[in-house]
Write a protein that holds these residues in place. Sequence first.
Motif, mmCIF file in Angstrom:
data_model
loop_
_atom_site.group_PDB
_atom_site.id
_atom_site.type_symbol
_atom_site.label_atom_id
_atom_site.label_comp_id
_atom_site.label_asym_id
_atom_site.label_seq_id
_atom_site.Cartn_x
_atom_site.Cartn_y
_atom_site.Cartn_z
ATOM 1 N N LEU A 138 23.331 58.908 57.033
ATOM 2 C CA LEU A 138 21.945 59.024 57.470
ATOM 3 C C LEU A 138 21.472 60.465 57.522
ATOM 4 O O LEU A 138 20.449 60.832 56.932
ATOM 5 N N TRP A 139 22.212 61.325 58.227
ATOM 6 C CA TRP A 139 21.793 62.717 58.361
ATOM 7 C C TRP A 139 21.873 63.463 57.034
ATOM 8 O O TRP A 139 21.032 64.322 56.739
ATOM 9 N N GLY A 140 22.865 63.123 56.236
ATOM 10 C CA GLY A 140 22.973 63.742 54.917
ATOM 11 C C GLY A 140 21.776 63.406 54.050
ATOM 12 O O GLY A 140 21.205 64.279 53.370
ATOM 13 N N ASP A 141 21.349 62.130 54.075
ATOM 14 C CA ASP A 141 20.192 61.718 53.290
ATOM 15 C C ASP A 141 18.904 62.384 53.775
ATOM 16 O O ASP A 141 18.041 62.771 52.981
ATOM 17 N N LEU A 142 18.767 62.535 55.095
ATOM 18 C CA LEU A 142 17.584 63.194 55.637
ATOM 19 C C LEU A 142 17.530 64.662 55.228
ATOM 20 O O LEU A 142 16.455 65.205 54.941
ATOM 21 N N LEU A 143 18.678 65.316 55.181
ATOM 22 C CA LEU A 143 18.722 66.710 54.729
ATOM 23 C C LEU A 143 18.354 66.819 53.252
ATOM 24 O O LEU A 143 17.696 67.786 52.832
ATOM 25 N N ILE A 144 18.767 65.842 52.446
ATOM 26 C CA ILE A 144 18.397 65.841 51.032
ATOM 27 C C ILE A 144 16.884 65.668 50.885
ATOM 28 O O ILE A 144 16.252 66.292 50.021
ATOM 29 N N ILE A 145 16.283 64.812 51.736
ATOM 30 C CA ILE A 145 14.831 64.645 51.723
ATOM 31 C C ILE A 145 14.140 65.965 52.053
ATOM 32 O O ILE A 145 13.155 66.357 51.405
ATOM 33 N N LEU A 146 14.642 66.678 53.057
ATOM 34 C CA LEU A 146 14.065 67.972 53.426
ATOM 35 C C LEU A 146 14.239 68.970 52.291
ATOM 36 O O LEU A 146 13.335 69.771 52.007
ATOM 37 N N ASN A 147 15.395 68.930 51.627
ATOM 38 C CA ASN A 147 15.634 69.787 50.476
ATOM 39 C C ASN A 147 14.624 69.494 49.363
ATOM 40 O O ASN A 147 14.059 70.413 48.764
ATOM 41 N N ALA A 148 14.398 68.215 49.080
ATOM 42 C CA ALA A 148 13.453 67.831 48.031
ATOM 43 C C ALA A 148 12.040 68.286 48.380
ATOM 44 O O ALA A 148 11.284 68.747 47.513
#
Length: 298
Positions: free
Chosen positions: A152-162
Amino acid sequence: MNKQLQVHGALFLVALIYGSNYSIAKEVMPTYMGPFGLIVVRVVSAAIFFGIFARFVTKEKITGWSDNLRAILCGVTGVAVNQLCFFAGLNLTAPINAALLMVIVPVVVLVFSAILLRERISKRKVSGISMAFVGAFLLIYTSSGEHTTGNLWGDLLIILNATSFGLYLVLVKPLMQKYNAITIVSRIFSVGAVIVLPFGFQQVLATDYNSFPFSIWLAIAFMVIAVTIIAYLFNTWALRYANPSLVGAYIYLQPVLAIVMAISMGKDVFTLQKGLYALLIFAGVYLVSRTRQRVAPS
């Protein structure tokens, strides 16, 4: 070779490099080096390379308060926040999740183009944004299950990166109309290096370099030379002749290439559930970018 083919060739190479990076970076993190330490190695190496190149080859300076401020913001969004969130997120989540979530970049580009460049968003594009968001949300939500390979947190960080990278593509476009690509990339990496250094300096010092097998040294070399130097340079150069939406559209290739790499290396599995959510994301970004994108003449 005409300029249009050169631009598309450069963008395809960038997509191939980024698609490969998801699984290659997972080889290094976190067993051999922490994510922030890896960022410091990449960004500082690129800053030194581009700094020397810009000083002795292009010999060009960014002038004016507004252009310098924009260049600093590009360094924050395009290097510092982008890299910190991407590698921290990839360290937690699966390569395929990260690659699939990155396809929202064109949607982010559209939103920031509307806000910053006053571009009009049609109802069709609003529908696409909503559809892509739903697909990304479902992918993130299901990552918290115990039988999934995501995080979950990894995916949210990827969203912020995008999001950060999408904003960078919009911010850097005006600079590319005035300066050489080397000049821009040199500045943004100098800014990025200053910001990321405090985050990863301890991880760089704590790393046991004697434990690195030859394959890990090759992986790090690939991330510094290809993923950092070549990809950023080609992406930035392409923005001189193409609009941000076209550059963002090449993100669509990354999941396909990342999936092939991840499965072939045994780093992840592509489930039917992920495939359905991916189709939803792709459908959304297709609606957003369905209008024909043209490469500007040289």
